[in-house]
Design a protein around this motif. Structure first.
Motif, PDB file in Angstrom:
ATOM      1  N   LEU A  25       0.831  -1.203   0.000  1.00 37.08           N
ATOM      2  CA  LEU A  25       0.000   0.000   0.000  1.00 37.08           C
ATOM      3  C   LEU A  25       0.868   1.255   0.000  1.00 37.08           C
ATOM      4  O   LEU A  25       1.961   1.263   0.554  1.00 37.08           O
ATOM      5  N   PRO A  26       0.372   2.342  -0.573  1.00 35.39           N
ATOM      6  CA  PRO A  26       1.089   3.618  -0.487  1.00 35.39           C
ATOM      7  C   PRO A  26       1.230   4.044   0.977  1.00 35.39           C
ATOM      8  O   PRO A  26       0.413   3.680   1.831  1.00 35.39           O
ATOM      9  N   GLU A  27       2.249   4.847   1.262  1.00 37.90           N
ATOM     10  CA  GLU A  27       2.571   5.214   2.643  1.00 37.90           C
ATOM     11  C   GLU A  27       1.384   5.806   3.397  1.00 37.90           C
ATOM     12  O   GLU A  27       1.099   5.401   4.523  1.00 37.90           O
ATOM     13  N   LYS A  28       0.690   6.755   2.812  1.00 41.81           N
ATOM     14  CA  LYS A  28      -0.412   7.399   3.536  1.00 41.81           C
ATOM     15  C   LYS A  28      -1.527   6.413   3.850  1.00 41.81           C
ATOM     16  O   LYS A  28      -2.158   6.496   4.903  1.00 41.81           O
ATOM     17  N   GLN A  29      -1.788   5.474   2.961  1.00 46.12           N
ATOM     18  CA  GLN A  29      -2.807   4.451   3.234  1.00 46.12           C
ATOM     19  C   GLN A  29      -2.347   3.521   4.346  1.00 46.12           C
ATOM     20  O   GLN A  29      -3.121   3.201   5.253  1.00 46.12           O
ATOM     21  N   ARG A  30      -1.086   3.082   4.293  1.00 45.36           N
ATOM     22  CA  ARG A  30      -0.551   2.206   5.355  1.00 45.36           C
ATOM     23  C   ARG A  30      -0.621   2.904   6.705  1.00 45.36           C
ATOM     24  O   ARG A  30      -1.043   2.323   7.701  1.00 45.36           O
ATOM     25  N   ALA A  88      -2.466   5.511   7.613  1.00 44.69           N
ATOM     26  CA  ALA A  88      -3.848   5.764   8.037  1.00 44.69           C
ATOM     27  C   ALA A  88      -4.431   4.517   8.684  1.00 44.69           C
ATOM     28  O   ALA A  88      -5.072   4.593   9.740  1.00 44.69           O
ATOM     29  N   ILE A  89      -4.199   3.363   8.087  1.00 49.36           N
ATOM     30  CA  ILE A  89      -4.688   2.106   8.661  1.00 49.36           C
ATOM     31  C   ILE A  89      -4.008   1.840  10.000  1.00 49.36           C
ATOM     32  O   ILE A  89      -4.663   1.515  10.986  1.00 49.36           O
ATOM     33  N   ALA A  90      -2.694   2.009  10.050  1.00 49.62           N
ATOM     34  CA  ALA A  90      -1.954   1.730  11.285  1.00 49.62           C
ATOM     35  C   ALA A  90      -2.391   2.662  12.415  1.00 49.62           C
ATOM     36  O   ALA A  90      -2.645   2.209  13.539  1.00 49.62           O
ATOM     37  N   PHE A  91      -2.486   3.960  12.149  1.00 50.30           N
ATOM     38  CA  PHE A  91      -2.868   4.904  13.199  1.00 50.30           C
ATOM     39  C   PHE A  91      -4.299   4.667  13.663  1.00 50.30           C
ATOM     40  O   PHE A  91      -4.607   4.788  14.834  1.00 50.30           O
ATOM     41  N   ARG A  92      -5.173   4.335  12.745  1.00 50.19           N
ATOM     42  CA  ARG A  92      -6.588   4.129  13.090  1.00 50.19           C
ATOM     43  C   ARG A  92      -6.777   2.816  13.852  1.00 50.19           C
ATOM     44  O   ARG A  92      -7.439   2.786  14.879  1.00 50.19           O
ATOM     45  N   VAL A  93      -6.171   1.728  13.350  1.00 46.50           N
ATOM     46  CA  VAL A  93      -6.380   0.416  13.949  1.00 46.50           C
ATOM     47  C   VAL A  93      -5.517   0.231  15.198  1.00 46.50           C
ATOM     48  O   VAL A  93      -6.018  -0.156  16.251  1.00 46.50           O
ATOM     49  N   ASP A  94      -4.235   0.512  15.096  1.00 51.64           N
ATOM     50  CA  ASP A  94      -3.324   0.231  16.199  1.00 51.64           C
ATOM     51  C   ASP A  94      -3.425   1.257  17.314  1.00 51.64           C
ATOM     52  O   ASP A  94      -3.463   0.907  18.487  1.00 51.64           O
ATOM     53  N   GLU A  95      -3.469   2.518  16.960  1.00 53.23           N
ATOM     54  CA  GLU A  95      -3.458   3.573  17.972  1.00 53.23           C
ATOM     55  C   GLU A  95      -4.851   4.080  18.317  1.00 53.23           C
ATOM     56  O   GLU A  95      -5.005   4.838  19.262  1.00 53.23           O
ATOM     57  N   GLY A  96      -5.852   3.712  17.532  1.00 50.26           N
ATOM     58  CA  GLY A  96      -7.209   4.131  17.818  1.00 50.26           C
ATOM     59  C   GLY A  96      -7.443   5.620  17.634  1.00 50.26           C
ATOM     60  O   GLY A  96      -8.323   6.202  18.267  1.00 50.26           O
ATOM     61  N   LEU A  97      -6.650   6.242  16.769  1.00 49.67           N
ATOM     62  CA  LEU A  97      -6.787   7.680  16.561  1.00 49.67           C
ATOM     63  C   LEU A  97      -8.040   7.988  15.747  1.00 49.67           C
ATOM     64  O   LEU A  97      -8.468   7.192  14.916  1.00 49.67           O
ATOM     65  N   SER A  98      -8.604   9.147  15.990  1.00 48.25           N
ATOM     66  CA  SER A  98      -9.735   9.613  15.185  1.00 48.25           C
ATOM     67  C   SER A  98      -9.219   9.982  13.797  1.00 48.25           C
ATOM     68  O   SER A  98      -8.013  10.160  13.598  1.00 48.25           O
ATOM     69  N   PHE A  99     -10.124  10.144  12.850  1.00 49.01           N
ATOM     70  CA  PHE A  99      -9.697  10.532  11.510  1.00 49.01           C
ATOM     71  C   PHE A  99      -9.069  11.926  11.521  1.00 49.01           C
ATOM     72  O   PHE A  99      -8.157  12.200  10.757  1.00 49.01           O
ATOM     73  N   ASN A 102      -7.947   7.961   2.632  1.00 51.23           N
ATOM     74  CA  ASN A 102      -6.762   7.090   2.620  1.00 51.23           C
ATOM     75  C   ASN A 102      -7.020   5.795   3.373  1.00 51.23           C
ATOM     76  O   ASN A 102      -6.618   4.718   2.924  1.00 51.23           O
ATOM     77  N   TYR A 103      -7.694   5.892   4.502  1.00 52.70           N
ATOM     78  CA  TYR A 103      -7.999   4.697   5.296  1.00 52.70           C
ATOM     79  C   TYR A 103      -8.892   3.737   4.501  1.00 52.70           C
ATOM     80  O   TYR A 103      -8.575   2.557   4.356  1.00 52.70           O
ATOM     81  N   PHE A 104      -9.996   4.249   3.984  1.00 49.62           N
ATOM     82  CA  PHE A 104     -10.939   3.375   3.296  1.00 49.62           C
ATOM     83  C   PHE A 104     -10.381   2.845   1.981  1.00 49.62           C
ATOM     84  O   PHE A 104     -10.607   1.677   1.645  1.00 49.62           O
ATOM     85  N   HIS A 105      -9.616   3.660   1.245  1.00 57.43           N
ATOM     86  CA  HIS A 105      -8.968   3.155   0.031  1.00 57.43           C
ATOM     87  C   HIS A 105      -7.941   2.083   0.394  1.00 57.43           C
ATOM     88  O   HIS A 105      -7.805   1.084  -0.319  1.00 57.43           O
ATOM     89  N   GLY A 106      -7.204   2.300   1.468  1.00 54.82           N
ATOM     90  CA  GLY A 106      -6.220   1.317   1.906  1.00 54.82           C
ATOM     91  C   GLY A 106      -6.865  -0.005   2.284  1.00 54.82           C
ATOM     92  O   GLY A 106      -6.392  -1.083   1.903  1.00 54.82           O
ATOM     93  N   ILE A 107      -7.961   0.066   3.034  1.00 55.09           N
ATOM     94  CA  ILE A 107      -8.674  -1.160   3.431  1.00 55.09           C
ATOM     95  C   ILE A 107      -9.213  -1.871   2.197  1.00 55.09           C
ATOM     96  O   ILE A 107      -9.071  -3.092   2.057  1.00 55.09           O
ATOM     97  N   ARG A 156      -8.141  -1.642  -0.893  1.00 56.79           N
ATOM     98  CA  ARG A 156      -7.042  -2.190  -1.695  1.00 56.79           C
ATOM     99  C   ARG A 156      -6.441  -3.424  -1.023  1.00 56.79           C
ATOM    100  O   ARG A 156      -6.084  -4.390  -1.702  1.00 56.79           O
ATOM    101  N   LEU A 157      -6.351  -3.417   0.292  1.00 61.57           N
ATOM    102  CA  LEU A 157      -5.843  -4.579   1.018  1.00 61.57           C
ATOM    103  C   LEU A 157      -6.768  -5.773   0.811  1.00 61.57           C
ATOM    104  O   LEU A 157      -6.299  -6.890   0.562  1.00 61.57           O
ATOM    105  N   ARG A 158      -8.065  -5.537   0.855  1.00 67.27           N
ATOM    106  CA  ARG A 158      -9.025  -6.624   0.592  1.00 67.27           C
ATOM    107  C   ARG A 158      -8.853  -7.168  -0.820  1.00 67.27           C
ATOM    108  O   ARG A 158      -8.858  -8.380  -1.029  1.00 67.27           O
ATOM    109  N   ASP A 159      -8.703  -6.267  -1.794  1.00 70.11           N
ATOM    110  CA  ASP A 159      -8.495  -6.703  -3.185  1.00 70.11           C
ATOM    111  C   ASP A 159      -7.224  -7.523  -3.325  1.00 70.11           C
ATOM    112  O   ASP A 159      -7.204  -8.540  -4.021  1.00 70.11           O
ATOM    113  N   LEU A 160      -6.168  -7.086  -2.692  1.00 65.04           N
ATOM    114  CA  LEU A 160      -4.906  -7.816  -2.753  1.00 65.04           C
ATOM    115  C   LEU A 160      -5.002  -9.193  -2.114  1.00 65.04           C
ATOM    116  O   LEU A 160      -4.319 -10.126  -2.521  1.00 65.04           O
TER     117      LEU A 160
END
Length: 185
Positions: free
Chosen positions: A137-142, A144-155, A172-177, A179-183
């Motif tokens: 995944l592109p950096e911002k998507q990775r 966004a997913i990491a900060f949201r899932v791991d750290e529980g940060l708000s958008f 970025n979060y939703f596109h990353g998720i 794209r990860l599902r597609d992959l």
């Protein structure tokens, strides 16, 4: 409980920051105890190197506490210190001249209510596969997913961390998720 233990439980980050601004080293120590794990995970998610992430975590608090007098409280202390950590980690990448991919390991263990070892093995295998796919995944998507899932940060906080607006962080979060599902299909 000692006074320091009560302080750690009772005082908010804002109160501790104000005490730290007046030179209260114990207040700064409590802030380190509260946020070290998150700072380390942010650095690790960017660098994928435990030793470098530990160095960045230490440097983050040193830099943050040197600048604490300028902390205005426009964001939470947590968001402020995590932003410093992300910037420090990116600085390491710039200094070494190449970017390392992050690992989905920062998302933590996958918990399951699976009953048998076969089901747990399948889940572990899928988690390992997701770790490998996350690196594509592109950096911002990775991030966004990491900060949201791991750290529980708000958008809003994710946006501050990755240098974008709240809505861009959400995208970025939703596109990353997606794209990860597609992959993973």
């Amino acid at each position: 409980m000692s006074d320091d233990e009560w302080s750690e439980v009772i005082l908010s980050d804002e109160e501790l920051v104000e005490r730290g601004k007046t030179g209260d080293d114990s207040a700064l120590g409590i802030l380190v105890n509260r946020h070290h794990g998150a700072v380390y995970r942010v650095a690790l998610s960017i660098l994928s190197d435990e030793g470098a992430a530990q160095d960045v975590a230490q440097d983050t608090f040193i830099k943050g506490f040197r600048a604490i007098a300028g902390f205005r409280g426009e964001a939470s202390f947590r968001t402020w210190i995590l932003t410093i950590a992300a910037n420090e980690a990116r600085g390491v990448i710039r200094r070494i001249g190449r970017q390392k991919e992050i690992s989905i390991d920062m998302l933590g263990p996958v918990h399951s209510e699976a009953k048998g070892p076969d089901e747990r093995a399948v889940i572990a295998s899928e988690a390992a596969r997701a770790r490998m796919m996350m690196e594509q995944l592109p950096e911002k998507q990775r991030l966004a997913i990491a900060f949201r899932v791991d750290e529980g940060l708000s958008f809003r906080e994710v946006g501050e961390m990755i240098g974008s607006s709240e809505s861009a962080a959400r995208v970025n979060y939703f596109h990353g998720i997606r794209r990860l599902r597609d992959l993973m299909e």
